[in-house]
Structures are given as structure tokens and as C-alpha cells.
Design an enzyme around this catalytic site. Structure first.
Site, PDB file in Angstrom:
ATOM      1  CB  SER A  37      39.688  42.864  43.423  1.00 10.96           C
ATOM      2  OG  SER A  37      38.696  43.849  43.277  1.00 10.96           O
ATOM      3  N   GLY A  38      40.261  39.711  43.806  1.00 15.24           N
ATOM      4  CA  GLY A  38      41.315  38.715  43.765  1.00 15.24           C
ATOM      5  C   GLY A  38      42.081  38.842  42.466  1.00 15.24           C
ATOM      6  CB  SER A  39      44.806  36.835  40.968  1.00 16.31           C
ATOM      7  OG  SER A  39      44.248  35.584  41.289  1.00 16.31           O
ATOM      8  CG  PHE A  40      42.070  35.498  37.470  1.00 16.28           C
ATOM      9  CD1 PHE A  40      42.197  36.019  36.200  1.00 16.28           C
ATOM     10  CD2 PHE A  40      43.158  34.867  38.047  1.00 16.28           C
ATOM     11  CE1 PHE A  40      43.395  35.900  35.504  1.00 16.28           C
ATOM     12  CE2 PHE A  40      44.352  34.743  37.359  1.00 16.28           C
ATOM     13  CZ  PHE A  40      44.474  35.269  36.081  1.00 16.28           C
ATOM     14  N   GLY A  41      38.471  37.929  39.461  1.00 15.44           N
ATOM     15  CA  GLY A  41      37.158  37.984  40.075  1.00 15.44           C
ATOM     16  C   GLY A  41      37.054  38.988  41.202  1.00 15.44           C
ATOM     17  CD  GLN A  42      36.106  42.742  40.901  1.00 16.81           C
ATOM     18  OE1 GLN A  42      36.330  43.471  41.859  1.00 16.81           O
ATOM     19  NE2 GLN A  42      36.967  42.588  39.900  1.00 16.81           N
ATOM     20  CB  ILE A  87      34.440  42.950  50.982  1.00 15.31           C
ATOM     21  CG1 ILE A  87      34.436  41.497  50.503  1.00 15.31           C
ATOM     22  CG2 ILE A  87      33.134  43.300  51.687  1.00 15.31           C
ATOM     23  CD1 ILE A  87      34.276  40.482  51.619  1.00 15.31           C
ATOM     24  CE  LYS A 103      38.794  35.387  43.471  1.00 13.06           C
ATOM     25  NZ  LYS A 103      40.148  34.877  43.798  1.00 13.06           N
ATOM     26  CG  ASP A 144      50.076  37.585  43.629  1.00 11.33           C
ATOM     27  OD1 ASP A 144      51.044  38.380  43.691  1.00 11.33           O
ATOM     28  OD2 ASP A 144      48.900  37.954  43.462  1.00 11.33           O
TER      29      ASP A 144
END
Length: 400
Positions: free
Chosen positions: A20-25, A18, A41, A131
Site C-alpha cells: 500500500s502507498g500513501s494513497f492507493g494499493q 503486494i 498502483k 514522508d
């Protein structure tokens, strides 16, 4: 084994991706014990930089605030670091697009009040977000509360106990999203509290204007693009950037840009700046956002269209055929909550982008500029004198 075959913490099953983050899905998850939907996550253990555990620790420090999601579980499963958290509603970027890529001034002012408070809370816990952008603010489902997410780039800016500030540095690489980055971030200066707030200013202007002058710039490399964005941002006078908007937006931007590196911002002053504008414009602090009105209008239009195409009903000859029909009068403060979904039936995270759009019938708390005082929001239909109460709150001075 695929991601969807993984079971997290012996009770969470993973669904479709659903976000994406700065690191990871991020994936939709389901609690197989009680049927509750969650967000999961995942970060591969073979990733070059492991940030998810760090983000989990930041969430643990920030937990307990109304605008911070709850973490349900964290650990290693199969070949992934996994973090299970609250499933939230759409982001402000999603809702911005839903509303035709522009918000009314009232919606921007209502959002500004909450967003400043979220940033203040994170800063009070000795962290910078670094961010700030519309994608990192989500609405709670069936609520009017803005939630702050994605702390993968967050950084501690002072010692937890002594509150000694990190030292000034330059020649830093850009961290965050270039579109909303502060000018000091662009020129390589270490970020501090002022930079989160300047980034928020660009977010608010983006909501008001529909776009920012440095969007869509083309370049051969990422570095060249960042340089073009920086040069355009520096070269655009605030009078041009805020053209057609109330002077409070220029005041906000000037204030954040003039803060020193270690200076603590006056968050209450910034909130009051926009609250006074809200009152001066005659708007109600009723948590009725643009997407709620648009959703209501679409429902009303659909109902009218369905009524127009419905077969005529046979009526008794004793009933007058010329009785006037009452027009639909929108009452945005009483839009009904969406029907509760069957918790055992997983649904798409984005099945309805405005699931959170209906104002809650329950009182909501908001933080006043006066420490240790919470005031409850009551819908205007139940408390007509709310505006007077808000004025009383704003007249009080914050404690030193």
C-alpha cells in the site's frame, strides 16, 4: 469485475496485492507481451481524494535519476486510476526485519550516503518528499541501488523558474509518519528541506539502535498519541538518543535542527560527515550490506547441514581418508547473483526477500560531492586502491 480481472493499458495483467502507498494499493503486474513483471498502483475513481495523477506528475518531473523508478503507463481503466512502474526489491524496513531489526554501523553509513543523495535530488527538483521512512526506500532488484518511492505526499516548496520559496506558515496538521516526523512538523510548522533531512536522521538512528524511544506509546486517540510522540521526541536529549554511537550522529541531528526554514542544506557536508566516519572506522565502500552477509551465512549453513546428512560416498582405497578439508571462507564481494527467473512465470513479489542482496558484478556509479563528476564503484577485489580514490574525492571542495 474484480481487480485481478482488470487489464491495464491493453498489456498489463494484475496479480496479487503486494503493498500500500500513501494513497492507493499496489499489485504485482505482468506485461503479457514480454513477460516482464511490474508493479501496478491502483486508486479507485470514487476515492475522496485523487492523488495518483498528482504522484504520476511528480514522478515525471523526477524521472531520469538512478534512484527514481520508471513509470511505464498511467491512465484510467475501468473504475480505477492506474500507474504501472518498475517492480523493485524489498524495502529497507523489510531488510531491517530480515537482519533481526538492527543494522551494523557500516551498513548504516553505506545507506546514509545514498539516502542523502536521493533526498538532495528530489529537493533539486523543487519538491519535498514529506514522508521519509524505511518503507519508502526500496532496493533495486539484483542491484545495490536504493530507490525512493511513494510521492503521494510530496509538495513543491519553491517556484520551478524563480526558485522563490513557499512562505512560512504554522498551525499545519502533521503530514507524514509520526515516528520519523521532525519536531517542527509536530508543532505545526510548514515543512521545508530541513524536515526531510531531520526525518532521515531518525531513520538512521532507528537502524543503529533497533528502535526509537517514542515507539509503542499508547493513547486513546490519534491526536493524543501524536502529542505523546512529540513530547517524548522533544524531551529526549540528543546525547541520550545517540548514546553509544559516533559523535557524527549528534552532529548530523544538530545541523538539521538548526537549519532555518528557507535555508539550503549542505548535502555534501552531510555526506562527507558519514564518509569520513566510514574511512576512520576502516570500512570499505564495497556495497556489502548486512543482508548480503546474512544471506551468505544462511546458504553456507544450509550447505553444511546438507553435507552432514548426505550418505557417505564410497572412495577408492588409493585415496587418503585423512586429507584435510578446506574450511568455507566467505568472500562477500563475490556472492553470485540469483538465477534469472523465467519472465513468463509470475512469482510472488516477496518470494525471496533478499533477491536484491547479491552485489552486482557491474560497475556502479555514485555521485561525488563535486558537481559534474561521477566516479565508478569497482568491487574491492578488482580495485584495491578504491579507498584512496574515495579519499581524493572527499578532499575536493564542492563548487559554490
Amino acid at each position: 469485475m474484480t481487480v485481478v480481472d482488470i487489464k491495464i493499458g491493453n498489456k498489463y495483467r494484475i496479480g496479487r496485492k503486494i503493498g500500500s502507498g500513501s494513497f492507493g494499493q499496489i499489485y504485482l503486474g505482468l506485461n503479457t507481451v514480454n513477460g516482464e513483471q511490474v508493479a501496478v498502483k491502483l486508486e479507485p475513481l470514487k476515492a475522496r481524494h485523487h492523488q495518483l495523477e498528482y504522484e504520476f506528475r511528480v514522478y515525471n518531473i523526477l524521472k531520469g535519476n538512478i534512484g527514481i523508478p520508471t513509470i511505464r503507463w498511467f491512465g484510467v481503466t475501468n473504475s480505477y486510476n492506474a500507474m504501472v512502474m518498475d517492480l523493485l526489491g524489498p524495502s529497507l524496513e523489510d531488510l531491517f526485519c530480515y537482519c533481526g531489526r538492527k543494522f551494523t554501523l557500516k551498513t548504516v553509513l553505506l545507506l546514509a550516503d545514498q539516502l542523502i543523495s536521493r533526498i538532495e535530488y528530489v529537493h533539486s527538483k523543487s519538491f519535498l518528499h514529506r514522508d521519509i521512512k524505511p518503507d519508502n526506500f526500496l532496493m533495486k532488484k539484483h542491484s545495490n541501488v536504493v530507490t525512493m518511492i511513494d510521492f503521494g505526499l510530496a509538495k513543491k516548496y519553491r517556484d520551478f523558474k524563480t526558485h522563490v520559496h513557499i512562505p512560512y506558515r504554522d498551525n499545519k496538521n502533521l503530514t507524514g509518519t509520526a515516528r520519523y516526523a521532525s519536531i517542527n512538523t509536530h508543532i505545526g510548522i510548514e515543512q521545508s528541506r530541513r524536515d526531510d533531512l531531520e526525518s532521515l536522521g531518525y531513520v538512521l538512528l532507528y537502524f543503529c539502535r533497533g528502535s526509537l524511544p517514542w515507539q509503542g506509546l499508547q493513547a486513546d486517540t490519534k491526536e493524543q498519541k501524536y502529542q505523546r510522540i512529540r513530547d517524548t521526541k522533544i524531551g529526549t536529549p540528543l546525547e541520550v538518543l545517540c548514546k553509544g554511537l559516533p559523535e557524527e550522529f549528534i552532529t548530523y541531528m544538530c545541523y538539521t535542527r538548526q537549519l532555518s526554514f528557507t535555508e539550503k542544506p549542505n548535502y555534501a557536508y552531510l555526506r562527507k560527515l558519514f564518509r569520513d566516519l566510514l574511512i576512520r572506522k576502516g570500512y570499505q565502500y564495497d556495497y556489502v550490506f548486512d543482508w548480503m552477509i546474512l544471506k551468505y551465512q544462511k546458504r553456507a549453513a544450509a550447505a553444511a547441514a546438507a553435507s552432514a546428512t548426505a550418505p557417505p560416498q564410497v572412495t577408492s582405497p588409493m585415496v587418503s581418508q585423512t586429507q584435510p578439508v578446506n574450511p568455507i571462507t566467505p568472500n562477500y564481494s563475490s556472492i553470485p547473483l540469483p538465477a534469472e527467473r523465467n519472465p513468463k512465470t509470475p512469482q510472488s513479489f516477496s518470494t525471496n526477500i533478499v533477491q536484491c542482496a547479491s552485489p552486482s558484478p557491474l560497475p556502479l556509479s555514485f555521485r561525488s560531492p563535486v558537481p559534474n563528476k561521477d566516479y565508478e564503484y569497482i568491487p574491492s577485489s578488482l580495485q584495491p586502491q578504491y579507498s584512496a580514490q574515495l579519499r581524493r574525492v572527499l578532499d575536493e571542495e564542492p563548487a559554490p
